[in-house]
Design an enzyme around this catalytic site. Structure first.
Site, mmCIF file in Angstrom:
data_model
loop_
_atom_site.group_PDB
_atom_site.id
_atom_site.type_symbol
_atom_site.label_atom_id
_atom_site.label_comp_id
_atom_site.label_asym_id
_atom_site.label_seq_id
_atom_site.Cartn_x
_atom_site.Cartn_y
_atom_site.Cartn_z
ATOM 1 N N GLU A 87 -1.978 5.087 12.145
ATOM 2 C CA GLU A 87 -2.244 3.907 12.981
ATOM 3 C C GLU A 87 -2.634 4.283 14.422
ATOM 4 O O GLU A 87 -1.948 3.919 15.386
ATOM 5 C CB GLU A 87 -1.037 2.978 12.973
ATOM 6 C CG GLU A 87 -0.752 2.431 11.578
ATOM 7 C CD GLU A 87 0.397 1.422 11.518
ATOM 8 O OE1 GLU A 87 0.989 1.135 12.588
ATOM 9 O OE2 GLU A 87 0.699 0.933 10.427
ATOM 10 N N GLU A 135 -0.314 2.077 3.669
ATOM 11 C CA GLU A 135 0.988 1.474 3.924
ATOM 12 C C GLU A 135 0.941 0.008 3.549
ATOM 13 O O GLU A 135 -0.003 -0.713 3.884
ATOM 14 C CB GLU A 135 1.398 1.572 5.406
ATOM 15 C CG GLU A 135 2.021 2.875 5.818
ATOM 16 C CD GLU A 135 2.589 2.800 7.236
ATOM 17 O OE1 GLU A 135 2.993 1.697 7.669
ATOM 18 O OE2 GLU A 135 2.611 3.852 7.909
#
Length: 793
Positions: free
Chosen positions: A305, A542
């Site tokens: 991220e 995820e």
């Protein structure tokens, strides 16, 4: 797919009570009666099929080891094995525990940062066999293995933790024994634990000039969640606000764009961007050389991220409510600059609300003592680096901070050309990093990439900006459930809301509505990747379900129905999108009180709290049929489900019914003609051509022993499917093998697999009409009657 009534009545039935007492498997021919099968059994064609079946059963469906697959590789949008079969990879993130060191005293969080160790993260080697066997039993054998920069280089620049590398080597050497493969993800959240998240070592903030002991007092970071304290309901979920605070925003900006936006910051004769990036790449090189060439390591992911910091920030006076979490104290960029420089500042405080996520409720004075977060021996010599570069200044007469260059982070300060984080910063560094890790390992290793979570793949990610052998691994969560920690009959399509669509169209009711909602959002994420990247594999890196939903209700009642419903909706959406995934997360240290031991999160599929006291003291049998391995698992009915692991063709549809344990599966056999292939930015219809050779006709389906134990596995074929199938189910390997009689290009295969007796339903698959249809019908009749009376009168 034709209806159940029209399916062929002849099928294989495997009686598992018989199977456990005898290794023999009973085999029948689909589309043929048992006596005909006996006649055909002596034929050379059938003998050949049987021989191939037995040969391939040395492995099992969800075995991704190099011995079983020949090494998984990329072909078009698919992962394929040595036989050209499409591999549908499913697994977990291992583990949330890797964000924090082992044996750390939280009271010495800032003082002992050089002495931490991440050995035994994700778990001690003594426990490895049990955990790996459990993941294999659950069919979750594709691993996103978390490491952090801090774990590698916590002691100081260029000092690597050899003991940690040895631990990783020993751990990964066990993976192939259990059919597991992994890719490394260099994990970060909010830059570093010392900025309120995880990732980079403390010294990275120090070389930028931050005083670690002043981060909290100046509002530069929120650290309570990483200090090991128990968080209140209002404090859980605060950690993502760290992305807007001074420490994380500044570090990300310096890492990605220091040469553009902070040219005056020099470390050892080089710009701070060059210094940080070189150290980051050196750490990657050390990791890859230590463990990257193991057969169980399939590839690498540069950074979890990644965040742009201030780059592209539209206004220094406020953050965008639609793109940045507003909760707790949210100082603007300008207010953060002033706070860090030692000026007490009145900042807005946001509180959770409904139906909007949060609202501004009051203001608070932060940094009342007027301390500075900048060290005098730092590269800016105690001055805020953004003040040093003329972005802002302090008006002594008015006693307030003022913006001097409002568009500073939008355009290049010297050329005045627009700066775009993706194209000018992120994509070039991915290329550079990819070259480094490949040089340190081997060209066949896969590189996994991602963008900001829940975002669509950028259309500017052109072929010249992508590394070779790339897989796209975006993240997706139900942001409403994540933020509110609630899940019920009403779910909201966040994509629809943020895109400006009519608000009522964003609401979905019931379990059917939740499944449609999640499937729609995930399909958009996946198809945006095909549209931007062409035939490049996509896997969701995820996704997951908070286990502390609905005010921790399940912890006290033991009723996990809402969690199971949410997980079923999530995985059903992934299945409809025909995309692989790694669930967040499997954390062996999880318990109800502390969750995943990081910032109040509680996502783990496994919990010590759910493990019986008896099981904690028993040496665990690691065989796949050992149901004692399930001890400690959460909502397993929703997670442990059948899936076609290796398909001799291309999957086109998979639909699993959690309540009965049945599923339908359809796949096609494309032609092998790479020159005729053309990108299709859709999940359905699939690509009609493959650029690899298919050398096997056996499709292997993971079918959990957890579901099949004591039941008969029934396989039925659609009437319009040519030729019928041979199939075998082996409970010990949890593998259902399907071999069609005909497998020529263009053939569409379709089967339905069910259990006899079916599973006991877990919950009602309700919808708006099942819940309110009768009421609406009654009200409609009343309205019609009233109108009729009124007209007749």
């Amino acid at each position: 797919m034709s209806s159940s009534a029209s399916l062929d009545a002849s099928f294989v039935i495997v009686d598992h009570e018989d199977q456990r007492s005898s290794p023999a498997l009973r085999e029948h021919k689909l589309g043929k009666s048992p006596d005909v099968w006996e006649e055909l059994k002596a034929g050379s064609e059938v003998d050949d099929v049987k021989a191939r079946t037995q040969k391939e059963h040395k492995s099992y469906a969800h075995d991704w080891s190099k011995d079983a697959t020949g090494g998984i590789r990329v072909s078009g949008r698919h992962f394929v094995d040595k036989d050209g079969r499409v591999c549908w990879l499913r697994g977990v993130n291992l583990s949330g525990s890797c964000k924090t060191p082992s044996k750390e005293d939280p009271s010495k969080f800032l003082d002992d940062h050089k002495l931490v160790t991440f050995v035994d993260r994700p778990f001690p080697l003594a426990e490895a066999h049990e955990h790996l066997a459990r993941l294999r039993r659950w069919g979750l054998t594709f691993i996103r293995l978390l490491v952090t920069w801090e774990a590698i280089e916590h002691e100081g620049p260029g000092i690597y933790d050899a003991a940690y590398f040895t631990y990783l080597h020993d751990l990964l050497s066990l993976f192939s024994e259990y059919g597991l493969v992994a890719f490394f993800s260099m994990h970060q959240d909010v830059w570093s634990r010392y900025a309120g998240g995880s990732g980079a070592p403390a010294w990275t903030l120090e070389v930028a000039g931050f005083d670690l002991n002043a981060l909290e007092d100046t509002g530069a970071a929120w650290l309570k969640g990483v200090r090991g304290h128990e968080l209140s309901a209002n404090e859980r979920g605060l950690w993502p606000t760290g992305y807007t605070k001074l420490a994380a925003s500044t570090m990300a900006t310096l890492f990605w764009g220091g040469e553009i936006f902070a040219p005056k910051l020099q470390i050892e004769g080089q710009n701070i961007q060059t210094y940080l990036q070189n150290k980051f790449l050196d750490a990657w090189t050390a990791l890859v050389k230590a463990v990257g060439n193991l057969d169980s390591v399939i590839g690498f992911e540069m950074m979890n991220e990644p965040h742009f910091g201030y780059i592209g920030h539209l206004s220094l006076h406020e953050f965008d409510y639609n793109t940045h979490l507003h909760l707790g104290d949210i100082p603007s960029a300008l207010q953060s600059f002033a706070l860090g420089a030692g000026h007490p500042t009145r900042v807005p405080h946001w509180t959770r609300t409904y139906p909007w996520p949060s609202k501004l409720t009051h203001h608070e004075i932060v940094n009342r003592e007027g301390c500075s977060v900048w060290r005098a021996d730092g590269p800016s010599q105690g001055q805020c680096p953004w003040e040093l570069h003329g972005v802002w200044g302090w008006d002594k007469r008015k006693g307030e901070a003022v913006v001097l260059r409002e568009n500073y982070f939008l355009k290049h300060p010297t050329t005045n050309e627009k700066v775009t984080w993706y194209t000018d910063c992120y994509f070039p560094f991915i290329q550079r990093w990819s070259t480094v890790v490949r040089n340190a390992s081997s060209p066949e290793k896969i590189v996994f990439t991602e963008v900001l979570p829940n975002e669509f793949c950028p259309s500017v990610w052109t072929a010249d900006r992508r590394p070779e052998n790339m897989v796209y691994a975006p993240h997706w969560y139900d942001l409403i459930a994540l933020f509110r920690k609630e899940f019920g009959n009403l779910t909201i399509n966040v994509q629809s809301v943020t895109s400006g669509k009519f608000i009522l169209k964003a609401f979905h009711w019931g379990q059917r509505g939740a499944k449609d909602n999640y499937a729609s959002q995930l399909r958009n994420i996946v198809e945006s990747s095909y549209k931007s990247l062409g035939e490049t594999p996509t896997i969701i890196g995820e996704c997951g379900v908070p286990m502390d939903l609905n005010n921790h209700e399940a912890f006290s009642t033991g009723n996990w129905m809402w969690h199971a419903r949410m997980m079923d909706a999530l995985i059903s959406g992934l299945e409809r999108s025909l995309v692989g995934f790694t669930l967040w997360n499997y954390n062996p240290f999880n318990n109800n009180t502390h969750g995943d031991y990081w910032n109040g999160e509680n996502f783990s599929l496994f919990s010590q709290e759910s493990k019986s006291q008896e099981a904690k003291h028993v040496d665990m049998n690691v065989q796949q049929v050992n149901d004692n391995l399930d001890d400690g698992g959460r909502i397993l009915r929703a997670i442990v489900r059948p899936y076609p692991a290796k398909t001799a063709g291309v999957p086109t549809k998979f639909d699993y019914d959690l309540n009965s344990g049945s599923f339908t599966f359809e796949w096609t056999v494309p032609s092998i003609n790479p020159s005729a292939s053309s990108p299709v930015a859709l999940i359905d219809p699939p690509v009609s051509n493959l650029d690899h050779t298919l050398t096997s006709t056996t499709t292997e389906i993971f079918f959990p022993s957890m579901l099949a134990r004591g039941r008969k596995v029934i396989v039925q074929s659609s009437e319009d499917c040519a030729g019928g199938y041979l199939h075998r189910y082996d409970e010990e390997s949890q593998t259902l093998s399907i071999i069609p009689n005909e497998n020529a290009s263009g053939i569409r295969h379709s089967i339905r697999v069910s259990l006899d007796p079916p599973l006991k339903p877990l919950f009602l698959l309700n919808s708006f009409w099942t819940d309110f249809g009768k009421l609406i019908s009654i009200l409609s009749c009343i309205v019609v009657a009233i109108l009729a009376i009124w007209v007749s009168a």
